[in-house]
Design a protein around this motif. Structure first.
Motif, PDB file in Angstrom:
ATOM      1  N   THR A 186       0.818  -1.218   0.000  1.00  0.00           N
ATOM      2  CA  THR A 186       0.000   0.000   0.000  1.00  0.00           C
ATOM      3  C   THR A 186       0.851   1.267   0.000  1.00  0.00           C
ATOM      4  O   THR A 186       0.377   2.341  -0.384  1.00  0.00           O
ATOM      5  CB  THR A 186      -0.929   0.036   1.223  1.00  0.00           C
ATOM      6  N   GLY A 187       2.099   1.140   0.491  1.00  0.00           N
ATOM      7  CA  GLY A 187       2.965   2.316   0.576  1.00  0.00           C
ATOM      8  C   GLY A 187       2.604   3.247   1.705  1.00  0.00           C
ATOM      9  O   GLY A 187       3.153   4.342   1.823  1.00  0.00           O
ATOM     10  N   ARG A 188       1.707   2.815   2.560  1.00  0.00           N
ATOM     11  CA  ARG A 188       1.244   3.655   3.664  1.00  0.00           C
ATOM     12  C   ARG A 188       2.339   3.896   4.702  1.00  0.00           C
ATOM     13  O   ARG A 188       2.445   4.987   5.264  1.00  0.00           O
ATOM     14  CB  ARG A 188       0.035   2.975   4.305  1.00  0.00           C
ATOM     15  N   TRP A 189       3.133   2.844   4.954  1.00  0.00           N
ATOM     16  CA  TRP A 189       4.242   2.921   5.902  1.00  0.00           C
ATOM     17  C   TRP A 189       5.524   2.470   5.228  1.00  0.00           C
ATOM     18  O   TRP A 189       5.494   1.733   4.244  1.00  0.00           O
ATOM     19  CB  TRP A 189       3.973   2.025   7.127  1.00  0.00           C
ATOM     20  N   GLN A 190       6.643   2.903   5.772  1.00  0.00           N
ATOM     21  CA  GLN A 190       7.945   2.431   5.288  1.00  0.00           C
ATOM     22  C   GLN A 190       8.397   1.272   6.168  1.00  0.00           C
ATOM     23  O   GLN A 190       8.468   1.409   7.391  1.00  0.00           O
ATOM     24  CB  GLN A 190       8.982   3.561   5.346  1.00  0.00           C
ATOM     25  N   TRP A 191       8.689   0.131   5.566  1.00  0.00           N
ATOM     26  CA  TRP A 191       9.046  -1.068   6.316  1.00  0.00           C
ATOM     27  C   TRP A 191      10.545  -1.335   6.253  1.00  0.00           C
ATOM     28  O   TRP A 191      11.168  -1.245   5.197  1.00  0.00           O
ATOM     29  CB  TRP A 191       8.315  -2.291   5.759  1.00  0.00           C
ATOM     30  N   LEU A 192      11.110  -1.688   7.417  1.00  0.00           N
ATOM     31  CA  LEU A 192      12.467  -2.209   7.512  1.00  0.00           C
ATOM     32  C   LEU A 192      12.352  -3.608   8.115  1.00  0.00           C
ATOM     33  O   LEU A 192      11.637  -3.803   9.105  1.00  0.00           O
ATOM     34  CB  LEU A 192      13.332  -1.328   8.418  1.00  0.00           C
ATOM     35  N   VAL A 193      13.034  -4.570   7.545  1.00  0.00           N
ATOM     36  CA  VAL A 193      12.957  -5.949   8.027  1.00  0.00           C
ATOM     37  C   VAL A 193      14.365  -6.422   8.367  1.00  0.00           C
ATOM     38  O   VAL A 193      15.289  -6.346   7.540  1.00  0.00           O
ATOM     39  CB  VAL A 193      12.341  -6.884   6.963  1.00  0.00           C
ATOM     40  N   GLN A 194      14.535  -6.911   9.604  1.00  0.00           N
ATOM     41  CA  GLN A 194      15.839  -7.395  10.043  1.00  0.00           C
ATOM     42  C   GLN A 194      15.629  -8.614  10.927  1.00  0.00           C
ATOM     43  O   GLN A 194      14.866  -8.567  11.908  1.00  0.00           O
ATOM     44  CB  GLN A 194      16.597  -6.304  10.806  1.00  0.00           C
TER      45      GLN A 194
END
Length: 346
Positions: A186-194
């Motif tokens: 959706t692009g609503r939030w910016q995600w970082l995955v670690q």
């Protein structure tokens, strides 16, 4: 107290240990003392060493070096290494295991435990009084000396950090994948995955496969910049969530093994979005509980925990706080370490 420059050894078995031990290295060097590294096992990426960091390649080199103290963020340290054996921990007590097997397991290998805050100090002091072969010093955790040393930056949209442990029983990563995929699109939030470096590679591949302008998969030996950047963390029972709480930020957990009132815990993956929305509002009651947790777990925000660790070691080396008993023989465990390191000299 020793008046010559001291020698210290940083004992490392996992990549995440770099971020734990480098603040200690900086404090040691600032004092004008000497510091070297030893890699135990095969899990460490040697390319992570910096040009000015010296690694001792063999057990014989460690013994010849004759360190005054050995700092260990893991559970094991060879008994035949010279120096005071100091446990500095690889994380906080996240409640993954029972006290007997987890954070408070006493393996009879360490001379000293440097605890992170009042709630761990109390438990370790009880154990010290019981076993009588190690001492305890509350110092704070060296790994987060730089945690508070940053300037918050405003983002165009909220940043959500997804972290997960590797344990199949406790990991949230595979369970939340479809929801994260949908929400990131959706692009609503910016995600970082670690993820933990031991994470199942199939799960890693899934998340790498949905990278986009809205989701980045991060592989790093230092998670602190990610914690500083994010507004909300999504997690499970990984101890990394505790560092996020220590920044006064809310954490949404999926089936946490020990849910508490300072977490937003849930067990239905379809509820992920609504709980992130709640966390982003920072409810007053939740934030008050997080603040109380900070005071109990790690009240030090001065970035000087490494200095306190070195000061505590100085006191032990000067003969203070000596335990009443010798460490146990631990013959089986010692034999296994000698076998792994191929060292049989007495």
């Amino acid at each position: 107290m020793l008046d010559r420059p001291k020698k210290y050894l940083l004992h490392i078995a996992q990549n995440y240990s770099f971020a734990i031990l480098r603040p200690l290295q900086a404090a040691i060097r600032a004092r004008g003392h000497e510091v070297k590294w030893f890699v135990y096992g095969s899990a460490v990426n040697l390319s992570y060493f910096e040009a000015n960091e010296q690694r001792l390649p063999t057990v014989e080199a460690v013994i010849a070096y004759q360190p005054d103290a050995v700092f260990v963020p893991g559970n094991l340290v060879p008994d035949f290494f010279p120096g005071l054996k100091v446990q500095v921990f690889h994380g906080f007590d996240a409640g993954k295991f029972s006290d007997r097997k987890g954070h408070y397991a006493i393996r009879g290998l360490f001379d000293m435990y440097c605890t992170q805050g009042p709630n761990t100090t109390e438990k370790f002091q009880i154990l010290a009084d019981k076993h009588k072969h190690f001492s305890v010093a509350e110092t704070g955790w060296s790994a987060i000396d730089s945690l508070y040393d940053y300037t918050p930056v405003e983002h165009d949209k909220p940043v959500i950090l997804l972290c997960s442990t590797f344990s199949r029983k406790m990991t949230c990563a595979p369970h939340l994948f479809e929801q994260v995929k949908k929400l990131s699109a959706t692009g609503r939030w910016q995600w970082l995955v670690q993820f933990h470096p031991k994470m199942d590679q199939e799960t890693v591949a899934l998340y790498k496969g949905i990278q986009s302008e809205h989701l980045t998969f991060v592989e790093t030996d230092n998670v602190l910049p990610l914690l500083q950047k994010a507004d909300v963390m999504v997690c499970d029972t990984s101890s990394v969530l505790i560092m996020f709480l220590l920044l006064g930020k809310p954490v949404v957990t999926f089936k946490n093994a020990r849910p508490r009132d300072y977490l937003i815990d849930f067990d239905n993956p379809t509820e992920l979005e609504q709980h992130i929305e709640t966390a982003l509002t920072q409810p007053q009651s939740l934030m008050a509980k997080i603040a109380q947790y900070q005071r109990e777990t790690h009240p030090y925000q001065d970035g000087k925990s490494s200095e306190r660790v070195l000061a505590a070691v100085d006191e032990r080396l000067a003969g203070r706080h000596q335990p009443a008993k010798q460490k146990p023989l631990n013959l089986v465990r010692k034999f296994k370490m000698r076998k792994k390191l191929k060292h049989w000299k007495l």
